[in-house]
Write a protein that holds these residues in place. Structure first.
Motif, mmCIF file in Angstrom:
data_model
loop_
_atom_site.group_PDB
_atom_site.id
_atom_site.type_symbol
_atom_site.label_atom_id
_atom_site.label_comp_id
_atom_site.label_asym_id
_atom_site.label_seq_id
_atom_site.Cartn_x
_atom_site.Cartn_y
_atom_site.Cartn_z
ATOM 1 N N ASN A 129 25.468 -27.037 -32.066
ATOM 2 C CA ASN A 129 26.024 -28.244 -32.632
ATOM 3 C C ASN A 129 24.718 -28.816 -33.294
ATOM 4 N N VAL A 130 23.963 -28.921 -32.033
ATOM 5 C CA VAL A 130 22.690 -29.314 -31.997
ATOM 6 C C VAL A 130 21.593 -28.502 -33.133
ATOM 7 N N ILE A 131 21.629 -27.921 -33.439
ATOM 8 C CA ILE A 131 20.941 -26.912 -33.970
ATOM 9 C C ILE A 131 21.313 -26.888 -35.277
ATOM 10 N N LEU A 132 22.924 -27.602 -35.660
ATOM 11 C CA LEU A 132 22.947 -27.796 -37.112
ATOM 12 C C LEU A 132 22.646 -29.375 -37.788
ATOM 13 N N ASP A 133 22.676 -29.746 -36.752
ATOM 14 C CA ASP A 133 22.601 -31.237 -37.203
ATOM 15 C C ASP A 133 21.101 -31.095 -37.545
ATOM 16 N N ALA A 134 20.154 -30.919 -36.409
ATOM 17 C CA ALA A 134 18.383 -31.095 -37.162
ATOM 18 C C ALA A 134 18.313 -29.920 -37.840
ATOM 19 N N GLY A 135 19.068 -28.557 -38.601
ATOM 20 C CA GLY A 135 18.949 -27.794 -39.331
ATOM 21 C C GLY A 135 18.123 -26.938 -39.040
ATOM 22 N N LYS A 136 18.913 -25.314 -39.060
ATOM 23 C CA LYS A 136 17.847 -24.008 -39.814
ATOM 24 C C LYS A 136 16.410 -24.311 -39.895
ATOM 25 N N GLU A 137 15.674 -24.963 -40.459
ATOM 26 C CA GLU A 137 14.481 -25.075 -41.177
ATOM 27 C C GLU A 137 13.545 -25.179 -39.806
ATOM 28 N N THR A 138 14.324 -26.178 -39.314
ATOM 29 C CA THR A 138 13.729 -26.735 -37.954
ATOM 30 C C THR A 138 13.035 -25.601 -37.241
ATOM 31 N N TYR A 139 14.061 -24.716 -37.032
ATOM 32 C CA TYR A 139 13.550 -23.466 -35.798
ATOM 33 C C TYR A 139 12.705 -22.304 -36.074
ATOM 34 N N SER A 140 13.000 -22.444 -37.628
ATOM 35 C CA SER A 140 12.757 -20.590 -38.533
ATOM 36 C C SER A 140 11.672 -20.503 -38.533
ATOM 37 N N LEU A 141 10.304 -21.012 -38.786
ATOM 38 C CA LEU A 141 8.909 -20.876 -39.161
ATOM 39 C C LEU A 141 8.898 -20.595 -36.849
ATOM 40 N N ILE A 142 9.452 -20.882 -36.568
ATOM 41 C CA ILE A 142 8.841 -20.928 -34.667
ATOM 42 C C ILE A 142 9.973 -19.246 -34.607
ATOM 43 N N CYS A 143 11.264 -19.202 -34.729
ATOM 44 C CA CYS A 143 11.848 -18.133 -34.703
ATOM 45 C C CYS A 143 11.039 -16.680 -34.982
ATOM 46 N N ARG A 144 10.629 -17.059 -36.241
ATOM 47 C CA ARG A 144 9.756 -16.447 -37.384
ATOM 48 C C ARG A 144 8.118 -15.317 -36.458
ATOM 49 N N ASN A 145 7.643 -16.546 -36.276
ATOM 50 C CA ASN A 145 5.853 -15.890 -35.848
ATOM 51 C C ASN A 145 6.643 -15.492 -33.990
ATOM 52 N N THR A 146 7.796 -16.301 -33.471
ATOM 53 C CA THR A 146 7.771 -15.239 -32.019
ATOM 54 C C THR A 146 8.693 -13.993 -32.623
ATOM 55 N N ALA A 147 9.034 -13.494 -33.185
ATOM 56 C CA ALA A 147 9.149 -12.406 -33.924
ATOM 57 C C ALA A 147 7.800 -11.145 -33.947
ATOM 58 N N ILE A 148 7.067 -12.085 -34.626
ATOM 59 C CA ILE A 148 5.738 -11.129 -35.099
ATOM 60 C C ILE A 148 5.101 -10.967 -34.616
ATOM 61 N N LYS A 149 5.027 -12.217 -32.815
ATOM 62 C CA LYS A 149 4.070 -11.966 -31.591
ATOM 63 C C LYS A 149 4.289 -11.083 -30.771
#
Length: 407
Positions: free
Chosen positions: A363-383
């Motif tokens: 619910n924390v993620i859904l309330d904040a919105g996926k887009e709040t996390y997406s760039l960090i998630c992608r950059n983590t995978a890249i790194k």
């Protein structure tokens, strides 16, 4: 330089795909790549050969089921493999998953010790240093640290229905797997796995950690409305779970419980289920059978608002890394290797079994919105999880071992 990889599968499953990617990287870097495998499909420019056949496989299964002797069948198949290796004369032999009813480790490690070749062994699970199981966290067993006996997991893979041979298996593995001495380098796919190895009978062995990698060109954000229309989801929030094989240790029962807690505006999608599991799902869980199509899988990761891992046993957690690459945040149990992947800003980890906490973090993620996390998630995978970089780490290891050989 000639590199021979040995694995139970090729192309199929997580280890089969990893072997395939390493082979492709070897070819691109002008190495000569050979792959020996038990089951799967040939793909790429490596030189392949299959170990054993169906008859050998079923005899080995019988030996494992009746006598608890996984890895001690397939003698003729292993002798044939050894002859082919002698003909190829590789500079380095890279082992992956050697259990799976296709290889006799007693014969094979006797040969490896006599050959004096450098051996790399990637640990994708814990089978190499236990008397029976691949994961002991199911029952919090610690016998593997001293000596396995009276195995509490005898009815789990590699299942034995008649005999508990765990003590003899443990002693035999200790003898043969320790016989390579300084010629063996163990690669753990997570720091968690490396810590376990450091407490096992292989603790004096050369060790390294190389994370598994994902294809960042395939696993990227591919969000569209097609899957929403296909599954008639509408505007509902999507909670995704993925497993190669769903079982209690992967947390299928927890998703059933979670389905009773989520709101009417949320839907769960589980990928990797068999037909009987799909037939028993509640209305708010959409079940999908296992797929080897990675692009299709990336569409589902991209569709999801949050990826949930209720698995209790992950040596790495490839599906978690794939989700991050697609920009989808994670909620996972704080168990085995998974927490290593959920870096700061990529989601949350909670104590295993705490479904109320899983729900809160969803619910924390859904309330904040996926887009709040997406760039960090992608950059983590890249790194951390770029397959091209991770495969090059193996090439660096091969080169270092080859240099030691020359000295």
């Amino acid at each position: 330089m000639k590199i021979l990889q040995v694995n139970v599968t090729l192309k199929k499953g997580s280890t089969g795909k990893i072997v395939q990617e390493i082979g492709l990287t070897l070819n691109r870097n002008k190495f000569e790549s050979f792959i020996a495998f038990g089951r799967g499909d040939k793909l790429g420019n490596s030189k392949f050969f299959k170990i054993g056949g169906l008859f050998s496989y079923f005899l080995h299964v019988a030996k494992s089921r009746l006598l608890d002797q996984q890895g001690l069948g397939s003698k003729l198949a292993t002798k044939s493999l050894i002859k082919k290796i002698e003909k190829i004369n590789p500079d380095i032999i890279h082992l992956h998953q050697i259990h799976g009813y296709y290889l006799n480790y007693e014969l094979f490690f006797t040969y490896l010790a006599q050959s004096n070749k450098k051996v790399v062994w990637t640990f994708h699970d814990c089978w190499a240093f236990t008397g029976h199981c691949c994961y002991f966290v199911r029952v919090n067993c610690v016998k593997w640290k001293t000596e396995c006996n009276h195995c509490p997991l005898i009815n789990y893979y590699p299942k034995s229905i008649a005999v508990d041979n765990s003590k003899n298996n443990f002693l035999k593995k200790k003898e043969f797997f320790s016989s390579l001495g300084k010629n063996l380098t163990i690669v753990s796919v997570s720091n968690w796995m490396d810590r376990l190895v450091s407490e096992s009978f292989l603790k004096e062995t050369n060790r390294n950690v190389i994370y598994n990698g994902v294809d960042l060109d395939i696993f990227r954000n591919r969000e569209s409305n097609d899957l929403r229309l296909k599954h008639k989801i509408g505007s509902k929030k999507v909670i995704l779970g993925v497993a190669n094989i769903w079982s209690d240790i992967k947390g299928l029962n927890d998703f059933h419980k979670l389905s009773k807690l989520i709101s009417n505006n949320e839907i769960i999608i589980l990928i990797g289920l068999d037909k009987s599991q799909i037939a028993n799902l509640p209305p708010n869980i959409i079940g999908i059978q296992r797929t080897e199509n990675q692009i299709d899988l990336s569409h589902y990761y991209s569709l999801a608002d949050v990826f949930v891992s209720t698995s209790l046993a992950e040596s790495f957690g490839l599906v978690t890394a794939e989700s991050l690459a697609c920009g989808t945040p994670i909620v996972a149990y704080n168990s085995t290797a998974t927490p290593e992947l959920v870096k700061e800003g990529c989601g949350f980890v909670v104590d295993a079994g705490q479904l109320s906490e899983i729900l809160k973090k969803i619910n924390v993620i859904l309330d904040a919105g996926k887009e709040t996390y997406s760039l960090i998630c992608r950059n983590t995978a890249i790194k951390f999880f770029n397959k091209d970089i991770q495969c090059l780490e193996y090439i660096k290891l091969y080169q270092n071992l080859s240099a030691l050989n020359e000295k």
